[in-house]
Enzyme design. Structure first.
Site, mmCIF file in Angstrom:
data_model
loop_
_atom_site.group_PDB
_atom_site.id
_atom_site.type_symbol
_atom_site.label_atom_id
_atom_site.label_comp_id
_atom_site.label_asym_id
_atom_site.label_seq_id
_atom_site.Cartn_x
_atom_site.Cartn_y
_atom_site.Cartn_z
ATOM 1 N N THR A 143 36.998 39.596 40.726
ATOM 2 C CA THR A 143 35.833 38.725 40.860
ATOM 3 C C THR A 143 36.196 37.499 41.683
ATOM 4 O O THR A 143 37.195 36.835 41.410
ATOM 5 C CB THR A 143 35.331 38.292 39.479
ATOM 6 N N HIS B 256 32.880 50.946 36.125
ATOM 7 C CA HIS B 256 33.709 49.983 35.384
ATOM 8 C C HIS B 256 33.480 50.163 33.887
ATOM 9 O O HIS B 256 32.500 49.690 33.333
ATOM 10 C CB HIS B 256 33.350 48.572 35.816
ATOM 11 N N ASN C 248 37.574 46.178 30.310
ATOM 12 C CA ASN C 248 37.587 44.709 30.283
ATOM 13 C C ASN C 248 36.429 44.048 29.546
ATOM 14 O O ASN C 248 36.075 42.910 29.829
ATOM 15 C CB ASN C 248 37.655 44.148 31.708
ATOM 16 N N TYR D 242 33.144 44.788 29.336
ATOM 17 C CA TYR D 242 31.785 44.803 29.850
ATOM 18 C C TYR D 242 30.992 45.955 29.207
ATOM 19 O O TYR D 242 31.465 46.590 28.280
ATOM 20 C CB TYR D 242 31.817 44.838 31.376
ATOM 21 N N ASN E 294 37.507 39.714 26.572
ATOM 22 C CA ASN E 294 36.075 39.582 26.268
ATOM 23 C C ASN E 294 35.740 40.067 24.866
ATOM 24 O O ASN E 294 34.681 40.669 24.628
ATOM 25 C CB ASN E 294 35.217 40.299 27.322
#
Length: 376
Positions: A25, A175, A178, A180, A235
């Site tokens: 990112t 994805h 992580n 998400y 996260n």
């Protein structure tokens, strides 16, 4: 002996080497409607000597955005803007996949369309805070997705994959890592559903499998990779049964014939080996390295057969010509963490490359920094 500098066939694509640029990112999609800018085209083209470039996370829908100034692939203007990026990479001889990333609950209403709130498998607020562009804010409790909404999200991933191909990408990476949205469905602390999308291992992997299958049906398995992070806690992720969950997931996607599996390693190397055997195809590994970035010390992982490709994050950010530097044994530019997220072209386009061997000329920036339009 195979080395990281040898070419490899990736589902029909010839990669010049086995050194991949990991998705990172950068928060610099300053164009209208979160579109890529000319600076983004230059940034990726500078790194086209990677065997494979995997882009920063790209939201498949407006509701999937998790951070300020991250790019999308859900509008015609976004597709058009990405064409300049993919053309620049291809002109430089590179191969580039778009990473499709829905942030799910790792977002904030201020980042979404008016009146929208983050969505997730269950209405469980994650621990921690999010940067909104106007400062740091606590995460809010997301809205639990209904059984009617989930297939719509699956379709959004497939539509974004088609948009990626229309924009000139060589493929996409789903994805599932992580913390998400896809990872949230896998997690036992974030997914408390008791219907067919939660509860058992089979229920919790279902969303990941159906998204991946829909993307394969949209653009072809040879253009699709999947990223996972077994054992990762980023996260606020907790998966109580990591080996069982990820073994089942890999077993379920194996028949799809994906281009690759990309593992962000957090668990024991033995699990990585087990998942590689279960997948049976090309593996990209972002190895667990503790506090240091992936670097020279990890090249033997290709030589000993632990992985087919290695993905490099911070070292690729700071060294546009990373394959050449790895081959030479260095030196390596240090990464400036203060410029990782947002800002202008400083710390983005101005990392120097190695001097030409024949001339011994001093290293020069890949491109002089230019003014960028900063977010409001």
């Amino acid at each position: 002996m195979t080395t990281a500098f040898d070419p490899i066939d990736l589902a029909g694509l010839r990669l010049a080497n086995r050194i991949a640029m990991a998705p990172m990112t950068r928060n610099r999609a300053f164009g209208p409607g979160t579109t890529p800018t000319p600076s983004m085209a230059t940034y990726y083209a500078q790194r086209a000597t990677a065997g494979l470039i995997i882009t920063e996370g790209i939201q498949p829908s407006a509701i999937g955005q998790g951070y300020p100034n991250t790019p999308g692939l859900h509008s015609a203007e976004q597709v058009q803007a990405w064409r300049a990026v993919t053309a620049a990479v291809h002109d430089a001889g590179g191969v580039i996949f778009a990473q499709l990333m829905h942030a799910g609950r790792i977002s904030h209403p201020s980042l979404l369309p008016a009146g929208a709130v983050p969505v997730a498998p269950s209405a469980v607020r994650p621990a921690g805070q999010v940067f909104t562009g106007a400062g740091v804010a606590d995460f809010e409790t997301p809205a639990e997705l209904t059984e009617e909404q989930i297939p719509e999200l699956v379709a959004e991933f497939a539509a974004a994959a088609r948009n990626a191909v229309a924009a000139g990408f060589d493929g996409v990476e789903v994805h599932g890592a992580n913390g998400y949205l896809i990872n949230q469905f896998l997690a036992t602390n974030a997914n408390r559903r008791t219907d067919g999308w939660g509860g058992s291992v089979a229920g919790r992997i279902r969303f990941a499998v159906e998204v991946t299958q829909a993307v394969v049906e949209a653009i072809g398995a040879n253009r699709v990779g999947l990223r996972i992070s077994p054992g990762g806690s980023f996260n606020d992720m907790v998966v109580d049964d990591v080996p069982a969950t990820y073994t089942a997931l890999v077993d379920a996607v194996r028949p799809l014939g994906l281009a690759y599996l990309h593992i962000a390693e957090n668990a024991e190397r033995s699990l990585t080996a087990q998942l590689r055997r279960g997948f049976g195809g090309t593996l990209i590994l972002n190895p667990a390295t503790g506090d240091r970035p992936t670097g020279l010390a990890d090249l033997p992982l290709v030589e000993d057969g632990t992985t087919d490709l290695l993905s490099f994050g911070a070292e690729f950010l700071a060294n546009p010509d990373l394959p050449a530097r790895l081959a030479a044994g260095g030196p390596f530019n240090p990464a400036d963490r203060d410029t990782f997220y947002g800002g202008d072209d400083r710390g983005y386009l101005d990392y120097p490359t190695l001097p030409p061997v024949a001339t011994g000329a001093p290293a020069v920036p890949a491109q002089e920094p230019t003014a960028a339009v900063l977010p409001a």
